[in-house]
Scaffold this motif. Structure first.
Motif, PDB file in Angstrom:
ATOM      1  N   SER A 160       0.840  -1.191   0.000  1.00  0.00           N
ATOM      2  CA  SER A 160       0.000   0.000   0.000  1.00  0.00           C
ATOM      3  C   SER A 160       0.877   1.243   0.000  1.00  0.00           C
ATOM      4  O   SER A 160       1.982   1.241   0.535  1.00  0.00           O
ATOM      5  N   ILE A 161       0.336   2.278  -0.648  1.00  0.00           N
ATOM      6  CA  ILE A 161       1.014   3.564  -0.690  1.00  0.00           C
ATOM      7  C   ILE A 161       0.171   4.535   0.107  1.00  0.00           C
ATOM      8  O   ILE A 161      -1.016   4.682  -0.155  1.00  0.00           O
ATOM      9  N   VAL A 162       0.766   5.151   1.104  1.00  0.00           N
ATOM     10  CA  VAL A 162       0.023   6.131   1.884  1.00  0.00           C
ATOM     11  C   VAL A 162       0.795   7.440   1.874  1.00  0.00           C
ATOM     12  O   VAL A 162       1.956   7.497   1.480  1.00  0.00           O
ATOM     13  N   GLY A 163       0.126   8.471   2.318  1.00  0.00           N
ATOM     14  CA  GLY A 163       0.741   9.793   2.354  1.00  0.00           C
ATOM     15  C   GLY A 163      -0.344  10.829   2.377  1.00  0.00           C
ATOM     16  O   GLY A 163      -1.470  10.548   1.977  1.00  0.00           O
ATOM     17  N   PRO A 164      -0.021  12.035   2.862  1.00  0.00           N
ATOM     18  CA  PRO A 164      -1.047  13.074   2.915  1.00  0.00           C
ATOM     19  C   PRO A 164      -1.481  13.503   1.511  1.00  0.00           C
ATOM     20  O   PRO A 164      -0.847  13.140   0.526  1.00  0.00           O
ATOM     21  N   ASN A 165      -2.556  14.269   1.440  1.00  0.00           N
ATOM     22  CA  ASN A 165      -3.019  14.765   0.139  1.00  0.00           C
ATOM     23  C   ASN A 165      -1.921  15.568  -0.539  1.00  0.00           C
ATOM     24  O   ASN A 165      -1.211  16.336   0.096  1.00  0.00           O
ATOM     25  N   GLY A 166      -1.779  15.370  -1.834  1.00  0.00           N
ATOM     26  CA  GLY A 166      -0.775  16.109  -2.578  1.00  0.00           C
ATOM     27  C   GLY A 166       0.623  15.563  -2.395  1.00  0.00           C
ATOM     28  O   GLY A 166       1.604  16.230  -2.724  1.00  0.00           O
ATOM     29  N   SER A 167       0.748  14.340  -1.874  1.00  0.00           N
ATOM     30  CA  SER A 167       2.088  13.801  -1.683  1.00  0.00           C
ATOM     31  C   SER A 167       2.557  13.036  -2.918  1.00  0.00           C
ATOM     32  O   SER A 167       3.634  12.470  -2.928  1.00  0.00           O
ATOM     33  N   GLY A 168       1.764  12.997  -3.964  1.00  0.00           N
ATOM     34  CA  GLY A 168       2.224  12.393  -5.212  1.00  0.00           C
ATOM     35  C   GLY A 168       1.852  10.944  -5.390  1.00  0.00           C
ATOM     36  O   GLY A 168       2.406  10.273  -6.260  1.00  0.00           O
ATOM     37  N   LYS A 169       0.869  10.445  -4.606  1.00  0.00           N
ATOM     38  CA  LYS A 169       0.507   9.032  -4.723  1.00  0.00           C
ATOM     39  C   LYS A 169      -0.142   8.740  -6.082  1.00  0.00           C
ATOM     40  O   LYS A 169       0.285   7.837  -6.814  1.00  0.00           O
ATOM     41  N   SER A 170      -1.166   9.546  -6.390  1.00  0.00           N
ATOM     42  CA  SER A 170      -1.858   9.311  -7.657  1.00  0.00           C
ATOM     43  C   SER A 170      -0.949   9.594  -8.836  1.00  0.00           C
ATOM     44  O   SER A 170      -0.992   8.898  -9.852  1.00  0.00           O
ATOM     45  N   THR A 171      -0.110  10.613  -8.711  1.00  0.00           N
ATOM     46  CA  THR A 171       0.825  10.916  -9.787  1.00  0.00           C
ATOM     47  C   THR A 171       1.739   9.726 -10.038  1.00  0.00           C
ATOM     48  O   THR A 171       2.029   9.376 -11.181  1.00  0.00           O
ATOM     49  N   LEU A 172       2.186   9.082  -8.929  1.00  0.00           N
ATOM     50  CA  LEU A 172       3.056   7.918  -9.063  1.00  0.00           C
ATOM     51  C   LEU A 172       2.349   6.819  -9.854  1.00  0.00           C
ATOM     52  O   LEU A 172       2.918   6.235 -10.793  1.00  0.00           O
ATOM     53  N   VAL A 173       1.080   6.549  -9.512  1.00  0.00           N
ATOM     54  CA  VAL A 173       0.336   5.505 -10.230  1.00  0.00           C
ATOM     55  C   VAL A 173       0.166   5.900 -11.694  1.00  0.00           C
ATOM     56  O   VAL A 173       0.310   5.077 -12.603  1.00  0.00           O
ATOM     57  N   ASN A 174      -0.123   7.186 -11.924  1.00  0.00           N
ATOM     58  CA  ASN A 174      -0.271   7.643 -13.309  1.00  0.00           C
ATOM     59  C   ASN A 174       1.023   7.499 -14.098  1.00  0.00           C
ATOM     60  O   ASN A 174       1.007   7.183 -15.279  1.00  0.00           O
ATOM     61  N   LEU A 175       2.159   7.733 -13.409  1.00  0.00           N
ATOM     62  CA  LEU A 175       3.445   7.581 -14.105  1.00  0.00           C
ATOM     63  C   LEU A 175       3.696   6.108 -14.424  1.00  0.00           C
ATOM     64  O   LEU A 175       4.137   5.767 -15.523  1.00  0.00           O
ATOM     65  N   LEU A 176       3.403   5.237 -13.460  1.00  0.00           N
ATOM     66  CA  LEU A 176       3.675   3.809 -13.667  1.00  0.00           C
ATOM     67  C   LEU A 176       2.798   3.222 -14.760  1.00  0.00           C
ATOM     68  O   LEU A 176       3.190   2.278 -15.440  1.00  0.00           O
ATOM     69  N   SER A 177       1.584   3.776 -14.938  1.00  0.00           N
ATOM     70  CA  SER A 177       0.695   3.214 -15.955  1.00  0.00           C
ATOM     71  C   SER A 177       0.736   4.001 -17.251  1.00  0.00           C
ATOM     72  O   SER A 177      -0.049   3.741 -18.160  1.00  0.00           O
ATOM     73  N   GLY A 178       1.631   4.983 -17.334  1.00  0.00           N
ATOM     74  CA  GLY A 178       1.808   5.672 -18.613  1.00  0.00           C
ATOM     75  C   GLY A 178       0.740   6.694 -18.924  1.00  0.00           C
ATOM     76  O   GLY A 178       0.667   7.189 -20.040  1.00  0.00           O
ATOM     77  N   VAL A 179      -0.121   7.016 -17.935  1.00  0.00           N
ATOM     78  CA  VAL A 179      -1.126   8.050 -18.183  1.00  0.00           C
ATOM     79  C   VAL A 179      -0.464   9.422 -18.259  1.00  0.00           C
ATOM     80  O   VAL A 179      -0.868  10.284 -19.031  1.00  0.00           O
ATOM     81  N   LEU A 180       0.590   9.612 -17.444  1.00  0.00           N
ATOM     82  CA  LEU A 180       1.389  10.833 -17.528  1.00  0.00           C
ATOM     83  C   LEU A 180       2.790  10.448 -17.990  1.00  0.00           C
ATOM     84  O   LEU A 180       3.303   9.408 -17.593  1.00  0.00           O
TER      85      LEU A 180
END
Lengths: 351, 449, 253
Positions: free
Chosen positions: C43-63
């Motif tokens: 699991s990936i945790v962290g406060p809002n704006g800590s880059g969790k969703s961005t990380l997933v987007n990077l790993l899946s090539g969305v960004l």
């Protein structure tokens, strides 16, 4: 609020009873649209006779090929293209240039070539040319979306119109190309209206079948997914740009085919048949009939042809204004549809 | 950090821009007189495009969808002038006056006047005056304005005479209002009231004198016809927003639905214009005399200078309106976030309606100027609209300064582009420019911050 | 796997090496290097704006990546392309549920079961095997009765489940779930937990983002804590959660 997760009740338990069916039919816009348009067509035919049906049948077939093909792009893939008339024109002009044998005293100085090909040799060339140009244009257009897509597709219509009008060495400009021969197989010429109607309807049938095969295949399902969320479907392994390019090209080739048919039917083309307004009209008809249904496009084309012909019999409308009056009606219909029924009469997709 | 390598795209863009610049420089060195000529033409055409782009962008940056009615507004403006002036300028050759059109515009005017009274005056008087009296006053004023507009349209020959009462009232009201604002900052009580009565009387005299002057100046008809046409285009724009778009926006937020609906309006209005005025091109005669002057080898028409002047004044007015007034602040707030502006108490519907009015007036101005310069035809609206749209995209979507710059850039490039190609390829040039910009510089010259 | 791609024998499902992403001046992910072990729940945790969703987007090539590289199932990637996800055996869900709204529930599942190639897709019609698979998945997420409804007419929880079902249909090795539990009713949370446990038993790698520390404690084998785009801590759940800097920075206890 959300209902609980496992509420698996399905709507209206006894919706099959005749009473319920009747009640549902009363508010069923699709049913009424179908009944109205088909009834209108039949009534017209009874009133004016078979000759009239033959005369407007070919117009219907050509419009229907255009709307069905445009619906693949607008309705199924969600790319609101206002440039479809460009491909229609490319098909028409290719056939016209390749088949026309006319000699022009006035234009001798420009040394315009005449090829004198038979119609059935020129038609595939027109379709292919429309396809090749569609690939080139589609590669550029693929990166645009929504309103910017509308703008650039306007651009394609304008550019192609200007080419038809101003490349006089090839298209003879505003003068147009005359004496396009009717299609002929061997010694049998399709010069009767009935023969041509059968031919045009046969082509329409092929186009409808092809479109149906496309939209019911896995390819068609991916197109609807692209329409809904292009990025999401890409995540699941689809090269969306390839899909968009493919459907755009197929649709353009169908429009080119319609163009070739149009040239062979009228035996005369000039740039005025391929103006931007016609293209907007086409979008209006597709939306009127219904987005993302083939039947809707056929219905829309039928309604439009009937509207145009019906207007000729209005006592207060002079004949020269019919062409513009149908645009007024279509424009107002488009606004009403956007307000009350954004998916069109029998559509499956709201813009 | 990773070093930013220039991507293939930007490299290509630089090469393209460099080639274009080299070409233009070469052409200029070939014949500087011609270059001045084309540059001037570019400025003049660009002024028209910029006017359109400004109106277009003003609306777009407020409601965030493209309203294609502005094409029809441009044609409406040009044809309005034609309608009002056809009898005299063309020797009565095209004496068009359709009762249907007059009634339509009269109704629209009545509707807009009723709306304006309701929005601005009703809350002020509601507390003091009975409801039936207010309704009665509105019921007299609004249809009265409509009937008056109908009369003006039915008698274009006497435009200056028929419009003079309106000018008298408008002039008096404006002077009184301005002076009242000035007094109010220093005076209060009975002195203010007494001064106001005196001022009102003086302003009335002034207004009547103005009306008298205009009624005796038949040449004023040209400018009056411009004013009336712009006003009518604005009225239609406002009517469309208040009568249609408000409800559509409440139903759905999809900008494409709004775009397609306005496409329908454009289609219908263009065709309607063709029916009323026929679709062949018509001339609008040269309004400011025919004698061109020469400057550095270039022939310069007075009207083209006037066009540029109108455009510049139009921008300055709009910039003043948006940067210095409360209305401008409200417009910007709505453009940034409509919901929040509603919450802080801005009457968004009214403000947006006024924005639609202003945008349509600018589009109509562009249509009139372009119509006088070349000729008018029903299709012109669509073409001008696309040029304005391109200009606003090239300049940077949603940015007013960008729209101005984009309009002039488009005009210049179009004019320099047809130097070697023939003039008939100008539409192709502008669309090629659009596609190049979208490919290499999608945010435009001055992106909105 | 595509030929000619550089491969390494990797004990991890996903590794990132110095990856960065910025939006204008905002640095969403800064030089992040993490490793996600094969199999089990991370699991990936962290406060809002800590880059969790961005990380997933990077790993899946969305960004697109702004820098650094990613190793997915042994394939070394300088740029992750979204349409190559199935080739890496990776799939995901979105934080803001992204279904194909005006398409039926059935087709939402069906669309990921079909062939990817242009021409094979043109010729392909639905086969009984695919139909069975779609049916199994819809029954697992409890939406079989809703198969003809449009996805936009489902409730929020049903949409979330359908999205998870769509990911299941991919039969991937790596599942990235972006906040799968957010906004769900308790009985649905149980269902999602069941699905994820089932995937773990099959030997898949599951990565999920969550704000609910109880669920994180209960489910995950491995924990990654992000803070303003950088790695704060990584490792066994209990170890990480007892680290003072994590407690201080994130839990604020």
């Amino acid at each position: 609020m959300q209902p609980p997760a496992d509420s698996q009740t399905r709507s209206a338990p006894n919706s099959r009873s005749p009473k319920a069916l009747l009640a549902a039919a009363k508010t069923n816009v699709e049913l009424w649209a179908n009944l109205l348009i088909i009834g209108w067509a039949l009534g017209f035919m009874l009133w004016k006779g078979v000759g009239f049906a033959i005369a407007i049948g070919t117009v219907f077939a050509i419009w229907a090929i255009l709307t069905v093909s445009l619906n693949l792009v607008v309705g199924y893939t969600g790319l609101l293209s206002v440039g479809h008339v460009g491909f229609f024109g490319i098909g028409a002009y290719t056939v016209a240039i390749l088949t026309s044998r006319a000699e022009y005293e006035q234009l001798r100085t420009e040394a315009i070539p005449t090829f004198g090909w038979p119609f059935f040799a020129a038609l595939p060339v027109g379709v292919l040319l429309a396809g090749v140009i569609a690939v080139a244009v589609g590669v550029v257009f693929n990166r645009f979306r929504d309103d910017i897509y509308v703008l650039v597709s306007f651009g394609f219509a304008i550019i192609s119109f200007n080419v038809f009008l101003n490349w006089r060495g090839l298209t003879r400009g505003a003068f147009g190309i005359h004496e396009i021969p009717r299609p002929a197989v061997g010694g049998w010429v399709l010069d009767g209206e009935l023969e041509f109607l059968v031919f045009a309807l046969a082509i329409l049938g092929v186009i409808v079948l092809l479109s149906w095969l496309i939209v019911t295949s896995s390819f068609g399902r991916v197109l609807t997914a692209i329409r809904e969320d292009e990025q999401a479907i890409a995540v699941f392994g689809y090269q969306t740009t390839h899909y968009k390019l493919a459907v755009w090209t197929i649709s353009a080739m169908m429009a080119g085919l319609a163009g070739g048919l149009f040239a062979g039917w009228t035996s005369f083309v000039d740039p005025n048949s391929f103006i931007l307004l016609e293209s907007m009209l086409l979008v209006a008809i597709v939306i009127l009939g219904g987005l993302a249904t083939i039947w809707g496009s056929l219905l829309g084309a039928m309604a439009f042809v009937l509207l145009e012909e019906g207007m000729r019999f209005l006592p207060f409308l002079p004949a020269i204004h019919v062409g513009q009056a149908r645009l007024v009606v279509l424009g107002i219909l488009l606004v009403l549809l956007m307000v009350f029924r954004p998916q069109g009469l029998v559509g499956r997709y709201k813009l | 950090m990773i070093a930013q390598r220039p991507s293939l795209n930007s490299l290509l863009a630089i090469v393209l821009a460099g080639a274009a610049a080299a070409y233009v420089l070469w052409k200029i060195s070939q014949s500087p007189e011609q270059a001045v000529q084309f540059a001037f033409n570019g400025l003049s055409v660009g002024a028209v495009y910029a006017l359109l782009a400004v109106g277009f962008t003003l609306v777009y940056s407020t409601v965030w969808y493209f309203d294609l009615y502005y094409g029809a507004a441009a044609a409406l403006g040009a044809y309005g002038v034609f309608y009002l002036r056809s009898q005299e300028t063309l020797g009565g050759l095209y004496a068009v006056n359709s009762i249907f059109v007059n009634v339509l515009f009269a109704a629209a005017t009545a509707g807009v006047v009723a709306w304006a009274l309701y929005e601005s005056q009703y809350p002020r008087f509601r507390a003091h005056v009975d409801r039936p009296i207010l309704l009665g006053a509105g019921g007299v004023l609004a249809p009265g304005a409509g009937i008056y507009m109908g009369f003006v349209l039915t008698n274009p020959k006497d435009l200056h005479i028929f419009l003079s009462p309106a000018i008298a009232v408008g002039c008096a009201a404006l002077v009184t209002w301005i002076l009242y604002q000035a007094y109010r900052s220093v005076l209060t009580g009975p002195v203010l009231r007494g001064l106001l009565v005196v001022t009102g009387a003086a302003a009335t005299v002034l207004g009547v004198y103005c009306a008298y002057l205009i009624a005796n100046t038949p040449e004023a008809k040209l400018y009056l016809s411009w004013g009336v046409s712009c006003f009518l285009a604005g009225v239609v724009g406002l009517t469309l927003y208040r009568g249609l778009y408000v409800y559509m926006r409440a139903r759905s937020q999809s900008p494409l639905i709004m775009l397609v609906a306005s496409l329908g309006i454009l289609l219908a209005m263009t065709a309607l214009t063709s029916i009323v005025f026929e679709s062949t091109p018509r001339p609008l005669p040269e309004p400011l005399g025919n004698a061109p002057w020469t400057f550095a080898g270039a022939t310069i028409k007075g009207f083209n200078v006037f066009t540029i002047g109108v455009a510049v004044v139009g921008f300055l007015f709009l910039l003043f309106l948006l940067k210095r007034t409360a209305f401008g602040k409200a417009v910007r707030a709505i453009g940034d976030d409509e919901e929040v502006s509603k919450v802080v108490g801005i009457n968004t519907t009214t403000v947006i309606a006024v924005v639609f009015f202003i945008g349509a007036v600018y589009a109509a101005m562009a249509g009139i100027l372009s119509g006088h310069d070349t000729a008018i035809q029903p299709r012109m609206g669509l073409l001008l609209l696309l040029k304005g749209w391109i200009a606003s995209v090239v300049g940077g979507i949603g940015n007013l300064n960008g729209a101005i710059v984009g309009g002039f850039v488009l005009g210049m490039i179009e004019q320099f582009g047809i130097w070697d190609l023939a003039g008939e390829w100008r539409d192709v040039i502008s669309f090629v420019l659009l596609i190049l910009f979208l490919s290499f510089w999608p945010k435009g010259l001055l992106p909105r911050k | 796997m595509r030929p000619g791609r550089e491969m390494i024998d990797d004990p991890f499902a996903i590794q990132t090496d110095d990856i960065s992403k910025h939006f204008g001046a905002v640095k969403a992910v800064r030089r992040l290097s993490i490793s996600i072990p094969k199999r089990g729940l991370t699991s990936i945790v962290g406060p809002n704006g800590s880059g969790k969703s961005t990380l997933v987007n990077l790993l899946s090539g969305v960004l697109p990546l702004d820098g650094g590289m990613v190793v997915i199932e042994g394939a070394i990637l300088k740029a992750v392309k979204a349409h190559e996800n199935p080739a890496h055996g990776l799939t995901r869900t979105f934080q803001e549920v992204r279904l194909f709204d005006q398409v039926s529930v059935w087709d939402n599942i069906m669309v990921v079961l079909t062939k990817r190639g242009l021409f094979s897709a043109l010729l392909e019609r639905v086969k009984p095997a695919q139909r069975d698979r779609a049916r199994r998945i819809l029954e697992t997420v409890g939406l079989w009765d809703k198969r003809d409804a449009l996805a936009e007419n489902l409730s929020y929880g049903q949409r979330k489940l359908l999205e998870i079902g769509r990911a299941m249909a991919m039969e991937a090795n790596i599942y990235l779930f972006d906040e799968p539990f957010a906004g769900l009713f308790p009985e649905m949370v149980v269902k999602v937990k069941e699905i994820m446990n089932h995937m773990r038993e099959q030997g898949d790698t599951i990565v999920f983002i969550s704000h609910n520390m109880d669920i994180v404690r209960e489910l995950s084998d491995h924990l990654i804590v992000l803070d303003s785009g950088s790695l704060l801590a990584e490792g066994e759940v209990d170890e990480v959660l007892s680290e003072p800097k994590v407690i201080k920075a994130y839990l604020g206890v």
